[in-house]
Design a protein around this motif. Structure first.
Motif, PDB file in Angstrom:
ATOM      1  N   UNK A 195     -20.812   8.268  27.612  1.00 51.32           N
ATOM      2  CA  UNK A 195     -19.376   8.136  27.383  1.00 51.32           C
ATOM      3  C   UNK A 195     -19.096   7.398  26.075  1.00 51.32           C
ATOM      4  N   UNK A 196     -19.908   6.413  25.759  1.00 50.46           N
ATOM      5  CA  UNK A 196     -19.746   5.694  24.491  1.00 50.46           C
ATOM      6  C   UNK A 196     -19.924   6.656  23.320  1.00 50.46           C
ATOM      7  N   UNK A 197     -20.923   7.521  23.409  1.00 52.88           N
ATOM      8  CA  UNK A 197     -21.151   8.519  22.351  1.00 52.88           C
ATOM      9  C   UNK A 197     -19.962   9.456  22.224  1.00 52.88           C
ATOM     10  N   UNK A 198     -19.424   9.887  23.361  1.00 54.19           N
ATOM     11  CA  UNK A 198     -18.283  10.795  23.342  1.00 54.19           C
ATOM     12  C   UNK A 198     -17.043  10.107  22.775  1.00 54.19           C
ATOM     13  N   UNK A 199     -16.804   8.875  23.192  1.00 57.86           N
ATOM     14  CA  UNK A 199     -15.610   8.158  22.732  1.00 57.86           C
ATOM     15  C   UNK A 199     -15.661   7.829  21.242  1.00 57.86           C
ATOM     16  N   UNK A 200     -16.839   7.910  20.639  1.00 55.98           N
ATOM     17  CA  UNK A 200     -16.951   7.666  19.201  1.00 55.98           C
ATOM     18  C   UNK A 200     -16.197   8.721  18.401  1.00 55.98           C
ATOM     19  N   UNK A 201     -15.951   9.892  19.011  1.00 58.31           N
ATOM     20  CA  UNK A 201     -15.160  10.929  18.328  1.00 58.31           C
ATOM     21  C   UNK A 201     -13.672  10.584  18.318  1.00 58.31           C
ATOM     22  N   UNK A 202     -13.237   9.728  19.243  1.00 58.11           N
ATOM     23  CA  UNK A 202     -11.825   9.441  19.403  1.00 58.11           C
ATOM     24  C   UNK A 202     -11.331   8.572  18.253  1.00 58.11           C
TER      25      UNK A 202
END
Length: 528
Positions: free
Chosen positions: A506-513
């Motif tokens: 989730x941390x990796x995914x939220x880095x796109x935000x």
């Protein structure tokens, strides 16, 4: 606390007292089980000359696992596991004692033997998912892979001793004595379970309903990528491997001219090979990838099956069974460890039950298949076809590779924020629609959506019955992930099921935000 865990692991799983006591008791019980298998297989060759009925002894042993493993796993994740084990072991004790009495009185028929074996298999099916699921309760997670391997070693120590001992007892005292000793062997497990003071489980949510638990277990096995690999590889191996187990009584009696003691010695050779393999595997697993071990084990087992179809010398057959045991433990341990490491605590008994269902389903269906083929074409032909099928099925190892012993942390992370609600909804109200709104740089949109789609299986694995991703055509870079769960209480369980590994993803995914605020999360219910 961490230092204590590492200290316990350094000393090995046997440094944990309850695990050690249960491991020893289970070996005693499994010796009784293997003695029963020898007695039942040998008795059936005396009661009926039909290859199909002889093969059905193996099927009657494994069919209950196919029928009852998943319900047993669901129950084990809902009710007290210790009490469930006590009930299942008591059932096995009664069934073994009744069979011993009937056989002593000369009242056992082919179908009566199959029925008694089926009940014993049912007791094993009710116990197996629970035994596997309680291992993480008895040792720390650092010792878990070695504990799983040690359990396999215990099974194969039993296999090395039980068949040979059973064959000797059948030859000296008859099959009733074997069945009676099997009943007595269960007492060791019951004694440990009676004295085990299992800590109570703290639940912040009410337990799942039985049907819902079944659905959740199936959903997890279907959508967990790691678990799917294990299940596919299990089917590819066990369907063909079952031929050796199902045909061995006929190979021993008709092909090699052995008596009950000789048949037991063959199984003992296989158990000895498995013990040797288990002792070597701990070091081998650290140097050789699990997938490579599985390929080598499959080739060895296929070679042993083919050779068994051709040999007529008992000494050569014993050597072949030694190799078969070595190969069997290599494949079984690789699959067992992968299944354990792929299943978190909340669903462990159910996930392992699905694995056991596939395992025993493959053994049951395979036993019937190879028994039918042998009845029409001969035992040698059935074994040859099975060996070739095993070799061909190795293509699965290229597309579905077993991972190395996983270090993935599947403990709950509890990193999801609690939903913001004006009035807490009733637990059974639903379905619930969850929307997560992300703001992404349009230049990275395709990369983000690709990463987000990987979360589909995570949401479905933990309870979502539908998942979608949407892009706002009016605002480039505004992406909404949505998923539906059956009820509010099921979504609360979703919060409890998210793992430490999921948090890292989730941390990796939220880095796109992009933006100062985190992604917006909405919870929607249909109006009452």
């Amino acid at each position: 606390m961490a230092s204590e865990a590492k200290l316990g692991s350094a000393a090995g799983p046997l440094s944990f007292p309850v695990f050690r006591a249960l491991w020893i008791a289970t070996i005693i019980s499994n010796i009784g089980t293997w003695m029963h298998d020898v007695g039942a297989g040998w008795l059936m060759t005396s009661l009926s000359p039909s290859p199909l009925l002889v093969a059905l002894v193996q099927a009657a042993t494994t069919l209950p696992m196919f029928l009852f493993a998943l319900p047993a796993g669901a129950l084990a994740d809902i009710i007290d596991r210790r009490r469930m084990l006590l009930a299942a072991q008591a059932l096995g004790l009664i069934a073994a004692a009744v069979l011993a009495l009937l056989t002593w009185q000369g009242l056992t028929t082919p179908y009566g033997l199959l029925a008694a074996t089926f009940v014993l298999g049912t007791a094993a099916a009710l116990s197996a998912p629970v035994f596997q699921a309680i291992v993480p309760e008895l040792v720390d997670r650092f010792a878990l892979p070695d504990a799983v391997a040690l359990n396999s070693l215990g099974v194969n120590i039993s296999r090395a001793i039980g068949p040979a001992l059973g064959g000797v007892i059948v030859a000296l005292a008859g099959t009733p004595a074997v069945f009676a000793l099997n009943a007595l062997s269960v007492v060791a497990v019951l004694a440990v379970l009676f004295t085990w003071k299992r800590p109570g489980t703290m639940r912040s949510l009410p337990p799942e309903h039985f049907i819902g638990a079944l659905k959740a277990g199936y959903r997890y096995a279907r959508h967990s990528a790691a678990m799917r690999v294990v299940l596919i590889r299990a089917v590819g191996f066990f369907v063909f491997a079952s031929a050796l187990w199902a045909m061995l009584p006929l190979v021993a009696r008709r092909g090699l001219g052995l008596d009950a003691a000789g048949y037991g010695a063959l199984l003992g050779c296989m158990g000895a090979g498995a013990v040797i393999g288990a002792l070597l595997l701990k070091r081998l697993r650290k140097q050789v990838p699990a997938n490579t071990i599985s390929i080598g084990a499959t080739l060895l087992f296929a070679g042993a099956t083919l050779t068994l179809a051709l040999v007529s010398d008992a000494w050569i057959a014993g050597a072949v069974m030694l190799i078969a045991g070595f190969a069997w433990i290599g494949m079984l341990t690789s699959l067992n460890v992968a299944a354990q490491m792929a299943s978190p605590g909340w669903v462990k008994a159910r996930a392992l039950a699905v694995y056991l269902l596939v395992f025993q389903g493959g053994m049951t269906g395979g036993s019937v298949l190879w028994g039918s083929i042998a009845a029409r074409t001969g035992v040698g032909t059935a074994l040859t076809v099975a060996a070739v099928g095993q070799a061909v099925a190795l293509i699965l190892a290229h597309y579905w590779r077993l991972p190395k012993d996983s270090t993935t942390d599947l403990t709950p992370s509890h990193h999801w924020a609690e939903p913001v609600v004006s009035v807490p909804p009733e637990g059974d109200r639903g379905p619930v629609l969850i929307e997560i709104e992300y703001r992404v740089d349009p230049a990275r949109l395709a990369e983000f959506v690709t990463a987000l789609r990987r979360f589909r299986s995570v949401r479905q694995r933990d309870g979502a019955i539908r998942w979608d991703v949407w892009e706002d055509v009016a605002e480039p870079g505004r992406v909404v992930e949505s998923f539906i769960v059956e009820s509010w209480i099921e979504h609360q369980r979703q919060h409890a099921r998210v793992t430490q590994a999921d948090q890292l993803d989730q941390v990796t995914l939220n880095a796109f935000h992009v933006g100062d605020q985190p992604p917006i999360v909405r919870h929607l219910l249909k109006p009452v």
